[in-house]
Design a protein around this motif. Structure first.
Motif, PDB file in Angstrom:
ATOM      1  N   THR A  80      51.158  58.345  26.283  1.00 23.34           N
ATOM      2  CA  THR A  80      51.751  59.848  26.476  1.00 23.34           C
ATOM      3  C   THR A  80      53.451  59.586  26.725  1.00 23.34           C
ATOM      4  O   THR A  80      54.405  60.466  26.128  1.00 23.34           O
ATOM      5  CB  THR A  80      51.168  60.713  27.599  1.00 23.34           C
ATOM      6  N   LEU A  81      54.412  58.894  27.441  1.00 25.32           N
ATOM      7  CA  LEU A  81      55.179  58.350  27.882  1.00 25.32           C
ATOM      8  C   LEU A  81      56.397  58.162  26.319  1.00 25.32           C
ATOM      9  O   LEU A  81      56.821  58.748  26.224  1.00 25.32           O
ATOM     10  CB  LEU A  81      55.556  56.975  29.019  1.00 25.32           C
ATOM     11  N   PHE A  82      55.532  57.542  25.180  1.00 26.54           N
ATOM     12  CA  PHE A  82      56.009  57.033  24.186  1.00 26.54           C
ATOM     13  C   PHE A  82      55.933  58.449  23.282  1.00 26.54           C
ATOM     14  O   PHE A  82      57.164  58.498  22.741  1.00 26.54           O
ATOM     15  CB  PHE A  82      55.043  56.455  23.346  1.00 26.54           C
ATOM     16  N   PHE A  83      55.500  59.246  22.562  1.00 23.98           N
ATOM     17  CA  PHE A  83      55.228  60.876  22.569  1.00 23.98           C
ATOM     18  C   PHE A  83      56.801  61.311  23.249  1.00 23.98           C
ATOM     19  O   PHE A  83      56.931  61.478  22.210  1.00 23.98           O
ATOM     20  CB  PHE A  83      53.794  61.278  22.607  1.00 23.98           C
ATOM     21  N   SER A  84      56.146  61.847  24.128  1.00 24.97           N
ATOM     22  CA  SER A  84      57.313  62.481  25.407  1.00 24.97           C
ATOM     23  C   SER A  84      58.365  61.931  24.883  1.00 24.97           C
ATOM     24  O   SER A  84      59.095  62.936  24.771  1.00 24.97           O
ATOM     25  CB  SER A  84      56.331  62.704  26.997  1.00 24.97           C
ATOM     26  N   SER A  85      58.848  60.823  25.079  1.00 29.05           N
ATOM     27  CA  SER A  85      60.261  60.633  25.169  1.00 29.05           C
ATOM     28  C   SER A  85      61.138  61.050  23.751  1.00 29.05           C
ATOM     29  O   SER A  85      61.710  61.408  23.643  1.00 29.05           O
ATOM     30  CB  SER A  85      60.674  59.106  25.250  1.00 29.05           C
ATOM     31  N   GLY A  92      57.296  61.665  31.649  1.00 29.42           N
ATOM     32  CA  GLY A  92      58.048  60.446  29.911  1.00 29.42           C
ATOM     33  C   GLY A  92      59.112  61.389  29.510  1.00 29.42           C
ATOM     34  O   GLY A  92      60.375  60.603  28.824  1.00 29.42           O
ATOM     35  N   GLY A  93      59.513  62.274  29.060  1.00 30.28           N
ATOM     36  CA  GLY A  93      60.194  62.891  28.741  1.00 30.28           C
ATOM     37  C   GLY A  93      61.755  63.434  29.142  1.00 30.28           C
ATOM     38  O   GLY A  93      62.741  63.121  28.843  1.00 30.28           O
ATOM     39  N   ALA A  94      61.594  63.149  30.206  1.00 28.91           N
ATOM     40  CA  ALA A  94      62.866  62.893  31.350  1.00 28.91           C
ATOM     41  C   ALA A  94      63.392  61.143  31.047  1.00 28.91           C
ATOM     42  O   ALA A  94      64.381  61.022  30.704  1.00 28.91           O
ATOM     43  CB  ALA A  94      62.493  63.690  32.019  1.00 28.91           C
ATOM     44  N   LEU A  95      62.419  60.411  31.327  1.00 36.30           N
ATOM     45  CA  LEU A  95      62.568  59.194  30.971  1.00 36.30           C
ATOM     46  C   LEU A  95      62.620  59.053  29.343  1.00 36.30           C
ATOM     47  O   LEU A  95      64.384  58.447  29.911  1.00 36.30           O
ATOM     48  CB  LEU A  95      61.509  58.165  32.043  1.00 36.30           C
ATOM     49  N   GLY A  96      62.670  59.122  28.614  1.00 37.33           N
ATOM     50  CA  GLY A  96      62.250  59.522  27.315  1.00 37.33           C
ATOM     51  C   GLY A  96      63.655  59.797  27.424  1.00 37.33           C
ATOM     52  O   GLY A  96      64.662  58.851  26.134  1.00 37.33           O
ATOM     53  N   LEU A  97      64.426  60.538  27.180  1.00 37.86           N
ATOM     54  CA  LEU A  97      66.015  61.666  27.023  1.00 37.86           C
ATOM     55  C   LEU A  97      66.842  60.936  27.518  1.00 37.86           C
ATOM     56  O   LEU A  97      67.616  60.250  26.932  1.00 37.86           O
ATOM     57  CB  LEU A  97      66.015  63.310  27.444  1.00 37.86           C
ATOM     58  N   ALA A  98      66.739  60.353  28.973  1.00 41.35           N
ATOM     59  CA  ALA A  98      67.610  59.349  29.577  1.00 41.35           C
ATOM     60  C   ALA A  98      68.168  58.258  28.749  1.00 41.35           C
ATOM     61  O   ALA A  98      68.961  57.878  28.669  1.00 41.35           O
ATOM     62  CB  ALA A  98      66.946  59.282  31.016  1.00 41.35           C
ATOM     63  N   THR A  99      67.160  57.792  28.540  1.00 46.14           N
ATOM     64  CA  THR A  99      67.486  56.054  27.514  1.00 46.14           C
ATOM     65  C   THR A  99      67.730  56.369  26.350  1.00 46.14           C
ATOM     66  O   THR A  99      68.555  55.983  26.231  1.00 46.14           O
ATOM     67  CB  THR A  99      65.572  56.046  27.840  1.00 46.14           C
ATOM     68  N   LEU A 100      66.807  57.427  25.705  1.00 48.16           N
ATOM     69  CA  LEU A 100      67.491  57.722  24.789  1.00 48.16           C
ATOM     70  C   LEU A 100      69.004  57.809  23.640  1.00 48.16           C
ATOM     71  O   LEU A 100      69.729  57.946  22.941  1.00 48.16           O
ATOM     72  CB  LEU A 100      66.153  58.212  23.349  1.00 48.16           C
ATOM     73  N   ALA A 101      69.574  59.801  24.689  1.00 49.38           N
ATOM     74  CA  ALA A 101      70.103  59.835  24.654  1.00 49.38           C
ATOM     75  C   ALA A 101      71.660  59.594  24.881  1.00 49.38           C
ATOM     76  O   ALA A 101      72.211  58.683  24.820  1.00 49.38           O
ATOM     77  CB  ALA A 101      70.148  61.125  25.733  1.00 49.38           C
ATOM     78  N   THR A 102      71.117  57.552  25.829  1.00 52.17           N
ATOM     79  CA  THR A 102      72.451  57.237  26.626  1.00 52.17           C
ATOM     80  C   THR A 102      72.378  56.380  25.743  1.00 52.17           C
ATOM     81  O   THR A 102      74.222  56.094  25.333  1.00 52.17           O
ATOM     82  CB  THR A 102      72.064  56.743  27.878  1.00 52.17           C
ATOM     83  N   LEU A 103      71.758  56.297  25.088  1.00 52.96           N
ATOM     84  CA  LEU A 103      71.639  54.813  24.136  1.00 52.96           C
ATOM     85  C   LEU A 103      72.479  55.801  22.628  1.00 52.96           C
ATOM     86  O   LEU A 103      73.257  54.571  21.957  1.00 52.96           O
ATOM     87  CB  LEU A 103      70.262  54.672  23.598  1.00 52.96           C
ATOM     88  N   ALA A 104      72.530  56.855  22.247  1.00 49.36           N
ATOM     89  CA  ALA A 104      72.849  57.570  21.260  1.00 49.36           C
ATOM     90  C   ALA A 104      74.107  57.721  21.623  1.00 49.36           C
ATOM     91  O   ALA A 104      75.515  57.522  20.837  1.00 49.36           O
ATOM     92  CB  ALA A 104      72.262  59.034  20.824  1.00 49.36           C
ATOM     93  N   ILE A 105      74.241  58.018  23.218  1.00 41.51           N
ATOM     94  CA  ILE A 105      76.231  57.954  23.349  1.00 41.51           C
ATOM     95  C   ILE A 105      77.064  56.744  23.581  1.00 41.51           C
ATOM     96  O   ILE A 105      77.530  56.827  22.470  1.00 41.51           O
ATOM     97  CB  ILE A 105      75.758  58.851  24.586  1.00 41.51           C
ATOM     98  N   ARG A 106      75.915  55.469  24.059  1.00 41.61           N
ATOM     99  CA  ARG A 106      76.745  54.398  23.804  1.00 41.61           C
ATOM    100  C   ARG A 106      77.093  53.340  22.552  1.00 41.61           C
ATOM    101  O   ARG A 106      78.565  53.385  22.782  1.00 41.61           O
ATOM    102  CB  ARG A 106      75.851  53.356  25.038  1.00 41.61           C
ATOM    103  N   HIS A 107      76.392  54.061  21.695  1.00 40.63           N
ATOM    104  CA  HIS A 107      76.307  53.591  20.244  1.00 40.63           C
ATOM    105  C   HIS A 107      77.529  54.187  19.576  1.00 40.63           C
ATOM    106  O   HIS A 107      78.523  54.069  18.629  1.00 40.63           O
ATOM    107  CB  HIS A 107      75.185  53.604  19.279  1.00 40.63           C
ATOM    108  N   ALA A 108      78.004  55.633  19.777  1.00 36.43           N
ATOM    109  CA  ALA A 108      78.592  56.551  19.650  1.00 36.43           C
ATOM    110  C   ALA A 108      79.720  55.985  19.746  1.00 36.43           C
ATOM    111  O   ALA A 108      81.377  55.777  19.150  1.00 36.43           O
ATOM    112  CB  ALA A 108      78.036  57.927  19.416  1.00 36.43           C
ATOM    113  N   GLU A 109      80.026  55.842  21.367  1.00 37.85           N
ATOM    114  CA  GLU A 109      81.561  55.689  22.074  1.00 37.85           C
ATOM    115  C   GLU A 109      81.989  54.506  21.305  1.00 37.85           C
ATOM    116  O   GLU A 109      83.013  53.568  21.304  1.00 37.85           O
ATOM    117  CB  GLU A 109      81.221  56.109  23.264  1.00 37.85           C
ATOM    118  N   GLY A 110      80.567  53.111  21.047  1.00 41.02           N
ATOM    119  CA  GLY A 110      80.726  52.099  20.422  1.00 41.02           C
ATOM    120  C   GLY A 110      81.838  52.059  19.032  1.00 41.02           C
ATOM    121  O   GLY A 110      83.063  51.087  18.298  1.00 41.02           O
TER     122      GLY A 110
END
Length: 490
Positions: free
Chosen positions: A279-284, A411-429
Motif C-alpha cells: 500500500t505504501l508503494f501504491f499510495s506514494s 504512504g501518501g505523505a511519505l511518497g509525496l515528500a520523497t517524489l516531490a522533493t526528487l522532482a524539485i531537486r532534478h529541476a533545480e539541477g
C-alpha cells in the motif's frame, strides 16, 4: 419472546442519521484532494516555497493517518457520539483558520488540526452507523452508502476545488466546511444515542500513537528539507534520524504496552503484511500523481483552476468502472491476480503520464494516462480491502481496516515528500545547467512519475510472489470496518 426482525426494532432515526454522517464523511475525504487544484493560488497568495507547498497536503494526511487508530480506540472508550462531535468541532474550527490563513505557517498548522479532527470523527462515525443498523442486510447497505459517499468525496475534490477557486477564492474550499459542520453539530445529537465499550476496558496507548506520529512528521520534514539542502546537511539528517528514532521508540512502546494500538501478533498473516506494505508503494504514486500533474496543468500549461479541476472528471469515472469490474472478478479469480493487475496498470498509467511535455495536449498525453491510472486504481481498491482483511476475526476487522486506511494516508505523505522533493531537486539541477525553468519543471515531474512506475512494478511483483491465494466474496471493506464496534479490539 419477540419475533420481530432486527430492522423492525432498529432505531427509527437511523436513515436520517446516515444522511448527516455521510455528508460529514464526504467533507472529511474531500479535504484530502480538494487542495490540489488550489495549490498554485495558495502558493502565490501566501508565499509558499515549492517544497513547503507539499505540507498543505501532508499536514492533513499525516495527522489523520497517524492518529486514526487512536481515534477509533478513544471513540470506543469515551463514547462514539461524543468523539464524533468533538472531531467535527475541531475540524470546523481548523477549516475556518485555514480559510483565513495569512501566512504559510498558519495554513499548515490549521491543516494539521484538520487532520486531528478527521482522526476523531471518521472512526466514530463508522461505529455509530454499525450500531444503529442492527439488521445485517441493512448494515451492509448503510455502510455501502457511507463508503460510496466517501469515495465520491475523494474523486470530486478536484472538480469542486476548481469551481470554488476559479469563481470565488481558494479560501472557500475550506470555509465551505464550516456551515456543514455546524449543521451536523446541531442535528446529530438528536439523531444518535451514545455508545461505548463496557466499563473496565483498557485505555488506549496514547504515548505510542503520539510518538509514532511525531516520528512520521519528522521524517517527512527531513525529506522535504532535502529539496533545498544537501542530503548530508543537518537540516536533512537531524529530522530524518530523529524521526526514525521516534518510530523505533514507538515500536518499543507498543511491544511493551498492555493495550497496543496494533498488536505485533496481527502481522503474523503474510497476506495482510504484504497488502499493507505494498500500500505504501501504491499510495506514494497516487498522491504524487495528483500533486505534480495539477501543478503541471496550471504552471506549465497555464490552465485555470476550473479547467484543471474539470480535467479530472474522466479519472473519477474510470475509478468507478474499475471498482465494479474488480468486485465482479475477485470471486472468480481471487485477490492476487486482480491486485497485481491493478499495480501494473497504475505503473502503465504513470508511464503514459511521464510523456508530458511543455506543449503537449490533454487528449494526447494527459487523458490516456489518467484513464489507465484511474481504472487500475479502481481495480486495486477492493482487492486491497479484501487482502488486508484476510483471515481476520470479526473482532479484528476494525483493526485490520484501520491499519489499511492508516497505511494509505501515511504512504501518501511519505511518497509525496520523497517524489516531490526528487522532482524539485532534478529541476533545480537542470536550471543550473542552463535549461529553461518550464522544461526543467516538466522533466522533474517526468522523473518522479517514472520512479512511481518502478515502485508500482515492484509492488506488483511482491503481490505475485508473496500474496496467498485468496478467493474473495464480493464485499465492501467499509462494511467490515466496525463489524465488532461494540466490542474491544483483540
Amino acid at each position: 419472546m419477540s419475533l420481530e426482525s432486527p430492522a423492525a426494532t432498529a432505531d427509527p432515526r437511523r436513515w436520517k442519521a446516515l444522511a448527516v454522517l455521510g455528508l460529514i464523511q464526504f467533507m472529511l475525504i474531500l479535504d484530502v484532494t480538494v487542495v490540489n487544484v488550489a495549490l498554485p493560488d495558495i502558493k502565490t497568495d501566501l508565499g509558499f516555497s515549492q517544497p513547503g507547498l507539499s505540507w498543505v497536503v501532508n499536514g492533513y494526511v499525516l495527522m489523520a493517518g497517524g492518529l486514526l487508530l487512536l481515534g477509533g480506540r478513544l471513540a470506543d472508550v469515551f463514547g462514539r457520539k461524543r468523539l464524533f462531535l468533538i472531531g467535527v468541532a475541531v475540524f470546523a474550527i481548523a477549516s475556518m483558520t485555514c480559510g483565513f490563513a495569512q501566512n504559510p505557517e498558519m495554513l499548515v498548522v490549521s491543516r494539521f488540526v484538520q487532520g486531528v479532527g478527521e482522526a476523531l470523527a471518521a472512526p466514530a462515525s463508522l461505529g455509530l452507523i454499525a450500531l444503529m443498523f442492527t439488521d445485517p442486510l441493512e448494515r451492509m447497505k448503510a455502510l455501502g452508502i457511507w463508503g460510496g459517499i466517501a469515495g465520491l468525496g475523494g474523486t470530486s475534490g478536484t472538480v469542486i476545488s476548481g469551481f470554488l477557486t476559479d469563481l470565488a477564492s481558494w479560501r472557500w474550499i475550506f470555509l465551505i466546511n464550516v456551515p456543514v459542520a455546524v449543521a451536523a453539530l446541531v442535528i446529530v445529537p438528536g439523531l444518535v444515542s451514545e455508545s461505548r465499550m463496557k466499563q473496565g476496558s483498557q485505555r488506549p496507548d496514547y504515548l505510542g500513537a503520539f510518538v509514532g506520529t511525531a516520528g512520521l512528521i519528522a521524517v517527512v520534514d527531513g525529506l522535504i528539507a532535502a529539496a533545498d539542502h544537501p542530503w548530508g546537511s543537518a537540516n536533512v539528517l537531524l529530522p530524518l534520524l530523529g524521526g526514525l528514532a521516534l518510530i523505533s521508540l514507538m515500536l518499543v512502546i507498543e511491544s511493551r504496552s498492555e493495550a497496543p494500538l496494533i498488536p505485533l501478533s496481527f502481522f503474523k498473516n503474510r497476506t495482510r503484511v504484504v497488502s499493507n506494505f505494498t500500500t505504501l508503494f501504491f499510495s506514494s504514486s497516487f498522491f504524487t500523481y495528483f500533486f505534480l500533474l495539477t501543478l503541471y496543468q496550471q504552471q506549465v500549461l497555464d490552465w485555470s483552476p476550473l479547467k484543471s479541476g474539470l480535467s479530472y472528471l474522466p479519472f473519477g469515472l474510470s475509478i468507478g468502472a474499475g471498482i465494479g469490474i474488480a468486485t465482479a472478478l475477485m470471486p472468480r479469480l481471487g485477490v492476487k491476480p486482480v491486485l497485481a493487475t491493478g499495480f501494473f496498470g497504475v505503473a502503465l498509467g504513470l508511464f503514459l503520464t511521464s510523456t508530458i511535455g511543455v506543449d503537449t495536449g490533454y487528449a494526447s498525453h494527459v487523458l490516456p494516462g489518467m484513464i489507465v491510472l484511474g481504472f487500475s486504481s479502481g481495480i486495486s481498491f477492493p482487492a486491497f480491502g479484501n487482502a488486508s482483511l484476510h483471515e481476520v476475526t470479526g473482532q479484528d476487522s476494525s483493526l485490520a481496516s484501520g491499519v489499511q486506511n492508516a497505511m494509505q494516508q501515511i504512504g501518501g505523505a511519505l511518497g509525496l515528500a520523497t517524489l516531490a522533493t526528487l522532482a524539485i531537486r532534478h529541476a533545480e539541477g537542470l536550471i543550473e545547467d542552463g535549461i529553461s525553468p518550464l522544461v526543467a519543471t516538466v522533466e522533474g515531474s517526468q522523473l518522479a512519475f517514472r520512479v512511481g512506475v518502478a515502485m508500482c512494478i515492484i509492488g506488483g511483483i511482491l503481490v505475485l510472489a508473496l500474496l496467498e491465494h485468496v478467493i474473495a466474496e464480493p464485499r465492501n471493506p467499509l462494511a467490515e470496518e466496525l463489524a465488532a464496534s461494540g466490542e474491544a479490539p483483540a
